[in-house]
Design an enzyme around this catalytic site. Structure first.
Site, PDB file in Angstrom:
ATOM      1  N   ALA A 158       0.833  -1.204   0.000  1.00 38.12           N
ATOM      2  CA  ALA A 158       0.000   0.000   0.000  1.00 38.12           C
ATOM      3  C   ALA A 158       0.871   1.258   0.000  1.00 38.12           C
ATOM      4  CB  ALA A 158      -0.947  -0.010   1.197  1.00 38.12           C
ATOM      5  N   ALA A 195       2.053   1.722  -3.503  1.00 35.18           N
ATOM      6  CA  ALA A 195       0.957   2.220  -4.346  1.00 35.18           C
ATOM      7  C   ALA A 195       0.678   3.693  -4.079  1.00 35.18           C
ATOM      8  CB  ALA A 195      -0.301   1.385  -4.114  1.00 35.18           C
ATOM      9  N   GLU A 196       0.610   4.083  -2.812  1.00 35.76           N
ATOM     10  CA  GLU A 196       0.330   5.489  -2.511  1.00 35.76           C
ATOM     11  C   GLU A 196       1.486   6.379  -2.953  1.00 35.76           C
ATOM     12  OE1 GLU A 196      -1.443   8.576   0.729  1.00 35.76           O
ATOM     13  OE2 GLU A 196      -1.596   6.424   1.102  1.00 35.76           O
ATOM     14  N   SER A 197       2.698   5.888  -2.824  1.00 32.39           N
ATOM     15  CA  SER A 197       3.858   6.678  -3.253  1.00 32.39           C
ATOM     16  C   SER A 197       3.831   6.932  -4.753  1.00 32.39           C
ATOM     17  CB  SER A 197       5.157   5.961  -2.871  1.00 32.39           C
ATOM     18  OG  SER A 197       5.280   5.872  -1.474  1.00 32.39           O
TER      19      SER A 197
END
Length: 141
Positions: free
Chosen positions: A59, A62-64
């Site tokens: 996660a 993905a957020e990065s």
């Protein structure tokens, strides 16, 4: 001034110094008109106790990559970007190698953005499907 792809990637990765991206060894490796790709090594540093990739690390990858895509493709001279919500569905375990996250815009509005992020292993097997929404807020003058 035109900048080469290699120079842009170097500049993007330099911006990750002293951040979670550096801690997790996340590296931006490719980009195009509507996408950004990053990779992260799968080592014991990002494992859960039973020796597979931790969903939280996935996660974070993905957020990065999604936030970075919004930052690159939105007018950050006048706005700053923040994540609003992320969802992650983990489909396959990974023990070693690299995972790759490709962020693609589903919606690129002036205020909100929605990105589809597909995380794959080195054999291009789907590991996780993530969605990230970001918001662009005006910078104070």
């Amino acid at each position: 001034m035109d900048i080469s792809k290699e120079e842009m990637l170097a500049k993007a990765n330099a911006a990750s110094k002293n951040t979670l991206m550096e801690t997790l060894n996340i590296e931006i490796v490719d980009f195009g008109d509507n996408f950004l790709v990053a990779r992260m090594p799968v080592t014991p540093r990002v494992h859960q106790p039973d020796g597979v990739l931790h969903g939280g690390a996935t996660a974070a990858l993905a957020e990065s990559v999604g936030s970075f895509a919004s930052h690159i493709f939105i007018d950050t001279e006048h706005v700053f970007v923040r994540g609003l919500e992320i969802t992650a569905n983990h489909l396959k375990s990974v023990k070693e190698g690299f995972v790759y996250a490709k962020a693609t815009f589903l919606h690129k509005g002036r205020t909100t953005q929605l990105l589809d992020i597909r995380v794959t292993d080195e054999a291009n097997n789907l590991v996780s499907i993530c969605r990230l929404s970001t918001i662009s807020l005006p910078k104070k003058k």
